[in-house]
Write a protein that holds these residues in place. Structure first.
Motif, mmCIF file in Angstrom:
data_model
loop_
_atom_site.group_PDB
_atom_site.id
_atom_site.type_symbol
_atom_site.label_atom_id
_atom_site.label_comp_id
_atom_site.label_asym_id
_atom_site.label_seq_id
_atom_site.Cartn_x
_atom_site.Cartn_y
_atom_site.Cartn_z
ATOM 1 N N VAL A 143 149.075 6.272 -20.536
ATOM 2 C CA VAL A 143 148.078 5.213 -19.418
ATOM 3 C C VAL A 143 148.902 5.059 -18.450
ATOM 4 C CG1 VAL A 143 148.941 3.193 -20.483
ATOM 5 C CG2 VAL A 143 146.535 3.273 -19.441
ATOM 6 N N ARG A 178 142.354 3.567 -15.299
ATOM 7 C CA ARG A 178 142.920 4.935 -16.179
ATOM 8 C C ARG A 178 142.861 4.424 -17.601
ATOM 9 N NH1 ARG A 178 145.868 8.570 -13.427
ATOM 10 N NH2 ARG A 178 145.999 9.738 -15.610
ATOM 11 N N ASN A 179 142.488 5.272 -18.475
ATOM 12 C CA ASN A 179 142.446 4.969 -19.833
ATOM 13 C C ASN A 179 143.478 5.785 -20.618
ATOM 14 O OD1 ASN A 179 140.695 2.955 -19.667
ATOM 15 N ND2 ASN A 179 139.022 4.415 -19.710
ATOM 16 N N VAL A 180 143.898 5.685 -21.737
ATOM 17 C CA VAL A 180 144.708 6.624 -22.586
ATOM 18 C C VAL A 180 143.817 7.771 -23.122
ATOM 19 C CG1 VAL A 180 146.194 4.903 -23.405
ATOM 20 C CG2 VAL A 180 144.178 5.428 -24.871
ATOM 21 N N SER A 181 144.209 8.776 -23.338
ATOM 22 C CA SER A 181 143.622 10.101 -23.454
ATOM 23 C C SER A 181 143.222 10.198 -24.926
ATOM 24 C CB SER A 181 144.513 11.382 -23.105
ATOM 25 O OG SER A 181 145.563 11.406 -24.067
ATOM 26 N N THR A 213 142.366 8.660 -28.992
ATOM 27 C CA THR A 213 141.183 7.788 -29.617
ATOM 28 C C THR A 213 141.614 7.221 -30.889
ATOM 29 O OG1 THR A 213 140.185 9.867 -30.884
ATOM 30 C CG2 THR A 213 139.163 9.063 -28.622
ATOM 31 N N ASP A 215 152.744 4.307 -23.640
ATOM 32 C CA ASP A 215 151.309 3.910 -23.413
ATOM 33 C C ASP A 215 151.336 2.497 -24.100
ATOM 34 O OD1 ASP A 215 150.191 6.234 -23.053
ATOM 35 O OD2 ASP A 215 149.863 6.693 -25.130
ATOM 36 N N LEU A 267 150.029 -0.929 -22.422
ATOM 37 C CA LEU A 267 148.696 -1.408 -22.914
ATOM 38 C C LEU A 267 148.755 -2.852 -23.221
ATOM 39 C CD1 LEU A 267 147.473 1.554 -24.999
ATOM 40 C CD2 LEU A 267 146.372 0.616 -23.162
ATOM 41 N N TRP A 324 148.910 -5.529 -20.790
ATOM 42 C CA TRP A 324 147.701 -5.782 -20.160
ATOM 43 C C TRP A 324 146.905 -6.641 -20.947
ATOM 44 C CZ3 TRP A 324 145.804 -0.431 -18.161
ATOM 45 C CH2 TRP A 324 146.377 -0.113 -16.949
ATOM 46 N N HIS A 325 146.785 -6.083 -22.186
ATOM 47 C CA HIS A 325 145.806 -6.829 -23.353
ATOM 48 C C HIS A 325 146.018 -8.359 -23.365
ATOM 49 C CE1 HIS A 325 144.639 -8.233 -27.195
ATOM 50 N NE2 HIS A 325 143.571 -7.332 -26.969
#
Length: 200
Positions: A2, A8-11, A13, A22, A26, A29-30
């Protein structure tokens, strides 16, 4: 991976596919997002108590405002005023354990006494009505040895059981925002579930 670009998001799931890089982006941010929205979210949850009076003379929202207004006007600590405002927020999402739910929200930010009072206020409130329903109005006595027993007694007598008056001049929820900001900007006293850093 990321990027620092919020667009932009991680690729992946599934979290098992994330990389150290990542999560180093992440998690901050969270954390920063949730902390920045904390007071607004709590006021939104408090707003869920608006609605039918369910037989009382005021709804749970006005009851909460009245509890906090009385506590503030009596010169109680910031922690206790905030607790008075939020002590029943669990009614909207945890009706079977509303005291424990509200106490869990407050625990990282308030003193031990205030946390204990909120966690036990439901039991102590029973003094006023358990007997009318076939229960033990003195169930609170099981907590007699707690150093916070008297504080909970006082809270329920002065800032809970008597706060259903439709003619009492409540303050508005926004009037308590400076106190909420003060309490919820404190560093957490409860260990985080994961290492956290603020974004650089």
């Amino acid at each position: 991976m990321v990027s620092q670009d919020a667009g932009r998001n991680v690729s992946w799931t599934a979290m098992e596919h994330g990389t150290a890089e990542d999560y180093q982006v992440l998690m901050p941010w969270h954390y920063a997002h949730t902390r920045s929205r904390l007071v607004d979210n709590l006021l939104d949850i408090l707003g869920c108590l608006r609605g039918p009076t369910l037989g009382y003379q005021i709804d749970r929202y006005d009851h909460s405002l009245q509890c906090a207004t009385r506590a503030l006007r009596n010169g109680e600590s910031t922690d206790l005023v905030v607790a008075a405002l939020l002590h029943d927020i669990g009614d909207s999402f945890a009706p079977e354990n509303h005291s424990a739910a509200a106490a869990a929200v407050l625990q990282p930010y308030v003193d031990e006494r205030t946390h204990w009072v909120v966690a036990h206020h439901g039991l102590f409130q029973g003094y006023y009505y358990f007997g009318h329903l076939g229960g033990d109005r003195d169930a609170r006595e099981q907590c007699r040895e707690s150093p916070h027993y008297d504080a909970c007694l006082d809270f329920c007598e002065n800032y809970d059981q008597n706060c259903f008056d439709p003619n009492y001049p409540n303050l508005a929820a926004e009037d308590f925002r400076p106190l909420l900001d003060e309490v919820f900007s404190r560093p957490s006293q409860v260990p985080a579930t994961a290492p956290l850093q603020t974004p650089r």
